[in-house]
Design an enzyme around this catalytic site. Sequence first.
Site, mmCIF file in Angstrom:
data_model
loop_
_atom_site.group_PDB
_atom_site.id
_atom_site.type_symbol
_atom_site.label_atom_id
_atom_site.label_comp_id
_atom_site.label_asym_id
_atom_site.label_seq_id
_atom_site.Cartn_x
_atom_site.Cartn_y
_atom_site.Cartn_z
ATOM 1 N N ALA A 13 0.820 -1.231 0.000
ATOM 2 C CA ALA A 13 0.000 0.000 0.000
ATOM 3 C C ALA A 13 0.845 1.269 0.000
ATOM 4 O O ALA A 13 0.331 2.355 0.230
ATOM 5 C CB ALA A 13 -0.960 -0.004 1.186
ATOM 6 N N ARG A 15 1.976 2.604 -2.571
ATOM 7 C CA ARG A 15 1.600 3.369 -3.774
ATOM 8 C C ARG A 15 0.524 2.584 -4.545
ATOM 9 O O ARG A 15 0.106 1.506 -4.124
ATOM 10 C CB ARG A 15 2.835 3.584 -4.659
ATOM 11 C CG ARG A 15 3.343 2.307 -5.288
ATOM 12 C CD ARG A 15 4.592 2.520 -6.127
ATOM 13 N NE ARG A 15 4.866 1.343 -6.929
ATOM 14 C CZ ARG A 15 6.047 1.017 -7.436
ATOM 15 N NH1 ARG A 15 7.085 1.801 -7.209
ATOM 16 N NH2 ARG A 15 6.192 -0.059 -8.166
ATOM 17 N N VAL A 64 6.625 -9.437 1.573
ATOM 18 C CA VAL A 64 5.580 -10.463 1.738
ATOM 19 C C VAL A 64 6.090 -11.868 1.411
ATOM 20 O O VAL A 64 5.524 -12.856 1.863
ATOM 21 C CB VAL A 64 4.316 -10.099 0.903
ATOM 22 C CG1 VAL A 64 4.539 -10.344 -0.578
ATOM 23 C CG2 VAL A 64 3.101 -10.855 1.393
ATOM 24 N N SER A 150 -5.953 -10.510 -10.866
ATOM 25 C CA SER A 150 -5.804 -9.791 -12.142
ATOM 26 C C SER A 150 -6.619 -10.519 -13.203
ATOM 27 O O SER A 150 -6.868 -11.727 -13.079
ATOM 28 C CB SER A 150 -4.331 -9.792 -12.562
ATOM 29 O OG SER A 150 -4.196 -9.344 -13.897
ATOM 30 N N TYR A 163 3.635 -14.423 -14.413
ATOM 31 C CA TYR A 163 2.663 -13.521 -13.785
ATOM 32 C C TYR A 163 1.257 -14.128 -13.894
ATOM 33 O O TYR A 163 0.512 -14.178 -12.921
ATOM 34 C CB TYR A 163 2.721 -12.147 -14.464
ATOM 35 C CG TYR A 163 1.800 -11.107 -13.874
ATOM 36 C CD1 TYR A 163 2.146 -10.426 -12.711
ATOM 37 C CD2 TYR A 163 0.584 -10.789 -14.485
ATOM 38 C CE1 TYR A 163 1.298 -9.457 -12.161
ATOM 39 C CE2 TYR A 163 -0.263 -9.827 -13.942
ATOM 40 C CZ TYR A 163 0.102 -9.160 -12.786
ATOM 41 O OH TYR A 163 -0.738 -8.203 -12.250
#
Length: 260
Positions: A13, A15, A64, A150, A163
């Site tokens: 968080a 950005r 993370v 996503s 990804y």
Amino acid sequence: MKSGKRVALVTGAGRGIGLAIAEELAGEGCDVAVMDVHDEAAVSAALERIGGRGAGTLYCRADVSSAADRAKTLAAVEERFGRLDVLVNNAGVAPRARADILEATEESYERVMKINLQGPYFLTQAAANWMIRQRRENGAFSGCIINVASISAVVASPGRGEYCVSKAGMSMMTQLFAARLGEFGIPVYEIRPGIIATDMTAGVREKYDRLIAEKGILVQSRWGRPEDVARVAAMMARGDIAYSTGQIVTVDGGFTLRRL
Ligand SMILES: NC(=O)c1ccc[n+]([C@@H]2O[C@H](COP(=O)([O-])OP(=O)(O)OC[C@H]3O[C@@H](n4cnc5c(N)ncnc54)[C@H](O)[C@@H]3O)[C@@H](O)[C@H]2O)c1
């Protein structure tokens, strides 16, 4: 001094989408813990924006993908706020270089999978166990977990396969934790952003501008904004779709709508 407000932990968080979600949740009356890899000076403006919406804030400089950092972060949230109501798994990375799936390296695969999937998976495991303890102590406790996946969970980009695989994995993670946590009244949701204007997409801005303007890939013909995603997260965290779990809200301007 603990405020008694609900507490949200938003990863990544510092950005972008995560910052917008943190601001929105602050506006909803949550205190907010931010987990990100930048040093604190680099995120001071972000923390001010979150605090400006009335939230108590905590910054946890942590990766993370590191088990030790995840444990340290949850301990810091417990120490500062004494509770955790909302976990938003937002932190994520694109491959450092886009590479054809016929050539991309195992090193890039491991990096992306550790940050985008393994890290959030085990952060969720730990946070869920803490939420279960809170629920047992207080029957009125209502937790919530939100995964920022996503459209790449379902749209194949052979130029960044790792990804796509990480986001498809996160999508199964949403279903798994939703199935397991139902008995504790903890819904698990997924948001699938499409093309959102952030630092992550800065390097492909012209390419996507062209695709949007000339190829008409979107139904709603503009870039997505972090706030578009944040408002959906707020709706989930508020409990507006309480009789629903394991579900996905796609925020992509109609990109994945089949058309003929
Ligand atoms: N921008 C888009 O078009 C788009 C589209 C679909 C999904 N997403 C997803 O949304 C999420 C946020 O993306 P964004 O566009 O805001 O990206 P961004 O790069 O602007 O912000 C991501 C934030 O996550 C942090 N981060 C990166 N690695 C981390 C780690 N190991 N530990 C903790 N924090 C870490 C970064 O430092 C950064 O502050 C990501 O999971 C991304 O995959 C973005």
